[in-house]
Design an enzyme around this catalytic site. Structure first.
Site, PDB file in Angstrom:
ATOM      1  N   ASP A  66       0.823  -1.220   0.000  1.00 30.63           N
ATOM      2  CA  ASP A  66       0.000   0.000   0.000  1.00 30.63           C
ATOM      3  C   ASP A  66       0.855   1.266   0.000  1.00 30.63           C
ATOM      4  O   ASP A  66       0.319   2.376  -0.036  1.00 30.63           O
ATOM      5  CB  ASP A  66      -0.992   0.005   1.179  1.00 30.63           C
ATOM      6  CG  ASP A  66      -0.333  -0.195   2.530  1.00 30.63           C
ATOM      7  OD1 ASP A  66       0.644  -0.957   2.610  1.00 30.63           O
ATOM      8  OD2 ASP A  66      -0.799   0.417   3.511  1.00 30.63           O
ATOM      9  N   HIS A  67       2.185   1.113   0.011  1.00 25.67           N
ATOM     10  CA  HIS A  67       3.085   2.276  -0.028  1.00 25.67           C
ATOM     11  C   HIS A  67       3.977   2.283  -1.266  1.00 25.67           C
ATOM     12  O   HIS A  67       4.667   3.267  -1.518  1.00 25.67           O
ATOM     13  CB  HIS A  67       3.940   2.317   1.242  1.00 25.67           C
ATOM     14  CG  HIS A  67       3.113   2.469   2.466  1.00 25.67           C
ATOM     15  ND1 HIS A  67       2.970   3.662   3.140  1.00 25.67           N
ATOM     16  CD2 HIS A  67       2.315   1.573   3.115  1.00 25.67           C
ATOM     17  CE1 HIS A  67       2.140   3.486   4.163  1.00 25.67           C
ATOM     18  NE2 HIS A  67       1.730   2.227   4.160  1.00 25.67           N
ATOM     19  N   HIS A 270      -4.138   7.192   6.414  1.00 25.87           N
ATOM     20  CA  HIS A 270      -3.875   5.752   6.503  1.00 25.87           C
ATOM     21  C   HIS A 270      -4.951   5.081   7.360  1.00 25.87           C
ATOM     22  O   HIS A 270      -4.681   4.231   8.207  1.00 25.87           O
ATOM     23  CB  HIS A 270      -2.474   5.476   7.071  1.00 25.87           C
ATOM     24  CG  HIS A 270      -1.979   4.085   6.774  1.00 25.87           C
ATOM     25  ND1 HIS A 270      -2.246   3.012   7.587  1.00 25.87           N
ATOM     26  CD2 HIS A 270      -1.254   3.577   5.749  1.00 25.87           C
ATOM     27  CE1 HIS A 270      -1.692   1.922   7.082  1.00 25.87           C
ATOM     28  NE2 HIS A 270      -1.083   2.237   5.953  1.00 25.87           N
TER      29      HIS A 270
HETATM   30 ZN   LIG Z   1       0.402   0.928   5.201  1.00 22.84          ZN
HETATM   31 ZN   LIG Z   2       2.967  -0.980   6.482  1.00 17.82          ZN
END
Ligand SMILES: [Zn+2]
Ligand SMILES: [Zn+2]
Length: 307
Positions: A66-67, A270
């Site tokens: 997710d990054h 987040h």
């Molecule tokens: Zn994350």
């Molecule tokens: Zn993470």
């Protein structure tokens, strides 16, 4: 000189129909830096009117998808768009191996160089520097090696007071010396300090991104006095035990970091996909740190120049 942060994604790993995972663009004086690159980042850049060709460098906090899953299609697209200048990528190991693998199968005819710079996630140090900016790595406490980033504008050059230039009949050489912070000697033999004759047009500004992490007082110390702090807030205050086990923070932990750091403003993101009402999360933060906002997707946060 503009200093702003545009949010491209504020969600965590689990996909939702509307939100995108972590990514932001820092703009300092029309120089653009991508910070994290969750899935869909290239469409998000286009949607927000930021030409991906303008990116000077990419900073990745850690190697959770997710990054960083959006980074590889972005590199491919930059090739199709005809990028020629190198792309600098700052990321923890083993990003070099992952890039090499992609290079072998997908990037073999890229018209530009991808330069990976290893970020040591246990070190608080300058990882990139140019004439206007320093970027520092900030060690975080997550399930895998993770670094936050502190974008610190360099102090602007000193200005010499106009009335003093006229009153003293200063030469160009003397003005240049004063701007460099040196003292000068007049033809009369009198020495004048630069403090008497100059002023800073504005204070240097800063932005810190504290990506996935457990509560860290040490990280707060390292971003002390920051103008704008983005702190992950994956869970509500009721989920502290769960957050601890997952290497994440709650609302109140993020707010405590902002308070300890004496940040001027906190933005949170987040979010776990379980939360539909992000405003309720922001409210929890405000009980400790009133100047809290949601890092809403598409929103640009401007860091003003203070004189
Ligand atoms: Zn994350
Ligand atoms: Zn993470």
């Amino acid at each position: 000189m503009a200093f702003s942060v545009t949010i491209l994604g504020n969600s965590s790993a689990k996909p939702t129909p509307t939100a995108h995972p972590s990514a932001q663009v820092v703009n300092l004086n029309e120089q653009y830096y991508l910070v994290d690159a969750g899935e869909g980042v290239q469409q998000q850049l286009i949607r927000r009117g930021i030409n991906p060709l303008r990116l000077r460098a990419v900073f990745i906090s850690h190697l959770h998808g997710d990054h960083c899953y959006g980074l590889f299609p972005l590199i491919s697209t930059l090739g199709l768009e005809g990028k020629r200048t190198p792309l600098d990528i700052y990321a923890p190991a083993p990003m070099g191996d992952i890039l090499e693998y992609h290079h072998r199968y997908f990037f073999d005819d890229l018209p530009f160089e991808v330069k990976w710079h290893e970020v040591k996630t246990t070190e608080y140090q300058i990882v990139m520097e140019n004439s206007t900016l320093e970027v520092w790595s900030v060690p975080l406490r997550h399930r895998i090696p993770t670094s936050g980033y502190l974008f610190r504008e360099k102090q602007p050059a000193l200005n010499v007071r106009k009335e003093e230039i006229q009153r003293l009949g200063l030469s160009i050489a003397q003005i240049v010396a004063l701007k460099r912070g040196e003292d000068i000697t007049l033809s009369s033999g009198e020495t004048l300090s630069h403090e008497q004759l100059t002023y800073r047009p504005y204070e240097a500004r800063s932005y810190a991104y504290l990506s996935d992490t457990n509560y860290s007082a040490r990280a707060a110390e390292r971003v002390r006095g920051v103008d704008l702090l983005y702190h992950e807030t994956t869970y509500s205050m009721a989920e502290e035990q769960w957050a601890k086990g997952r290497g994440h923070s709650t609302t109140t932990q993020a707010a405590r970091v902002a308070q300890l750091a004496e940040a001027k403003r906190l933005i949170i993101g987040h979010f776990s996909s379980r939360y539909k009402d992000h405003e309720a999360l922001a409210e929890e933060c405000r009980t400790i740190f009133p100047n809290t906002d949601i890092a809403r997707e598409g929103e640009t946060f401007y860091i003003e120049q203070l004189r």
